[in-house]
Design a protein around this motif. Structure first.
Motif, short mmCIF file in Angstrom:
data_model
loop_
_atom_site.label_atom_id
_atom_site.label_comp_id
_atom_site.label_asym_id
_atom_site.label_seq_id
_atom_site.Cartn_x
_atom_site.Cartn_y
_atom_site.Cartn_z
N GLU A 257 -8.25 -1.32 1.58
CA GLU A 257 -8.38 -1.17 0.14
C GLU A 257 -8.18 0.28 -0.27
OE1 GLU A 257 -10.13 -4.84 1.48
OE2 GLU A 257 -10.54 -2.77 2.09
N THR A 258 -8.71 1.20 0.54
CA THR A 258 -8.54 2.62 0.23
C THR A 258 -7.09 3.05 0.38
OG1 THR A 258 -10.81 3.16 0.88
CG2 THR A 258 -9.21 4.96 0.90
N VAL A 259 -6.43 2.59 1.44
CA VAL A 259 -5.03 2.93 1.64
C VAL A 259 -4.19 2.44 0.47
CG1 VAL A 259 -2.99 2.56 3.08
CG2 VAL A 259 -5.21 2.98 4.15
N GLN A 260 -4.43 1.20 0.05
CA GLN A 260 -3.66 0.65 -1.06
C GLN A 260 -3.93 1.43 -2.33
OE1 GLN A 260 -3.52 -3.56 -1.44
NE2 GLN A 260 -2.69 -3.53 -3.51
N ARG A 261 -5.17 1.84 -2.55
CA ARG A 261 -5.50 2.60 -3.76
C ARG A 261 -4.79 3.96 -3.75
NH1 ARG A 261 -10.30 1.64 -3.49
NH2 ARG A 261 -11.12 3.52 -2.50
N VAL A 262 -4.72 4.61 -2.60
CA VAL A 262 -4.02 5.90 -2.51
C VAL A 262 -2.54 5.71 -2.82
CG1 VAL A 262 -3.27 7.72 -0.94
CG2 VAL A 262 -5.65 6.98 -0.93
N TRP A 263 -1.92 4.69 -2.22
CA TRP A 263 -0.50 4.47 -2.50
C TRP A 263 -0.28 4.11 -3.96
CZ3 TRP A 263 0.85 7.28 0.91
CH2 TRP A 263 0.81 7.05 2.28
#
Length: 355
Positions: A257-263
């Motif tokens: 979820e964090t990776v997707q939010r950063v992207w």
């Protein structure tokens, strides 16, 4: 929807993400030539002293008060004295990796000039001559993540915008063959090469090295940790300010979820509209060589093979099946090897120099 229409739609969406409604018209008064300064011990003097070197600077953003609006770039031509301006050169742009600068590929670049190319090298935002002592590159990514209204996308999109403005300048020159413009680069420069070619048809040939990746595949298969560590500050900040965490030290604590939010914040709409599974096809039918290492954990080879096969189908549908190729070096990781450079040389020469 037909394949040509789908290709145009992807290119349009990517271009919209890159431009962010900025004015793409280059003001000639905002492009100026600078004196060439090469000391006797400089790397430029060592590798470029036998060539004709030009230093340029241009304003690429509407707001000329920002630290990153000034884009310095270097043009190198094959002869020492001012050449015959009636000659039109093929051009290759060299784009550097994270932490590098425009001199990263200078040895390789000099070999291209020796073979008859014009070359262009550039410092990406917050790199080289564009470093900001008040806001280092990694911190700039944190700012872009945390302050979404700051207007900056310095990871990929702003740099592709800058590179397009260089293409605008090349179009005004009498010594450039705009039918023969190539781009290559390593890692971050490889990502720039791929996206620049996907959104701008003026790129006639692209050869990204260890840059093409399938972001969605890495996200869904928990193989994003090496990519996280290439720009750790923004992922650490995103993890620390999120309620979504996993047990363990950083980067193992970073969730999907964090990776997707950063992207989503650094590359808006990328996962849906211009990830490699759709944007590689937007390069068709132009020559495109993907160079990677099978052991490159930042760019998982299985994901690359998936998007390559999908892009192949687009090339075949457009009657250009021989214009795309994947070279994956079995014993290489995230690196630019001599064998990789030889593959790029052969591809560039075939499609740009030997026409």
């Amino acid at each position: 929807m037909s394949i040509p229409q789908r290709v145009q739609d992807v290119r349009r969406l990517l271009q919209a993400a890159v431009s962010q409604s900025r004015n793409s018209n280059v003001n000639p008064q905002q492009v100026r030539r600078l004196p060439v300064q090469m000391g006797n011990t400089s790397i430029e003097e060592r590798y470029l002293r036998d060539f004709y070197v030009e230093e340029w600077e241009m304003v690429t953003d509407d707001d000329a008060s920002t630290s990153q609006c000034y884009l310095p770039f270097r043009v190198v031509k094959p002869v020492k004295d001012p050449p015959d301006e009636k000659k039109k050169y093929p051009v290759v742009m060299f784009l550097h990796p994270t932490g590098g600068d425009r001199n990263y590929h200078i040895v390789w670049e000099s070999r291209y000039v020796s073979r008859g190319y014009m070359t262009v090298s550039v410092d990406s935002r917050y790199h080289g001559r564009r470093q900001d002592s008040q806001l280092p590159y990694q911190h700039a990514l944190v700012k872009a993540y945390s302050e979404q209204d700051c207007g900056e996308k310095p990871f990929l999109l702003d740099n592709v915008w800058d590179q397009q403005r260089i293409l605008d300048v090349l179009e005004t020159r009498d010594d450039v063959d705009m039918r023969r413009i190539g781009v290559t680069g390593m890692s971050l420069g490889g990502m720039h090469s791929w996206l620049l070619a996907a959104c701008d048809e003026r790129i006639a040939c692209a050869c990204p090295i260890c840059g093409v990746q399938y972001f969605r595949y890495a996200l869904e298969n928990d193989c994003y940790y090496e990519r996280v560590m290439s720009i750790p500050d923004v992922f650490r900040y995103a993890t620390e300010t999120s309620s979504s965490k996993k047990e363990g030290p950083f980067p193992l604590s970073v969730t999907k979820e964090t990776v997707q939010r950063v992207w989503d914040r650094l590359l808006p709409d990328m996962l849906e509209h211009y990830d490699a599974d759709v944007s590689l096809g937007a390069i068709a039918p132009r020559p495109f060589l993907i160079v990677t290492g099978c052991k490159d954990a930042r760019n998982p080879i299985k994901g690359i093979e998936m998007v390559y096969e999908k892009a192949q189908r687009v090339y075949e549908a457009l009657g250009a099946k021989d214009m795309i190729r994947l070279f994956a070096q079995q014993d290489a990781g995230h690196e630019c090897t001599a064998h990789m450079m030889q593959q790029v040389d052969s591809w560039m020469d075939k499609h740009l120099l030997l026409l």
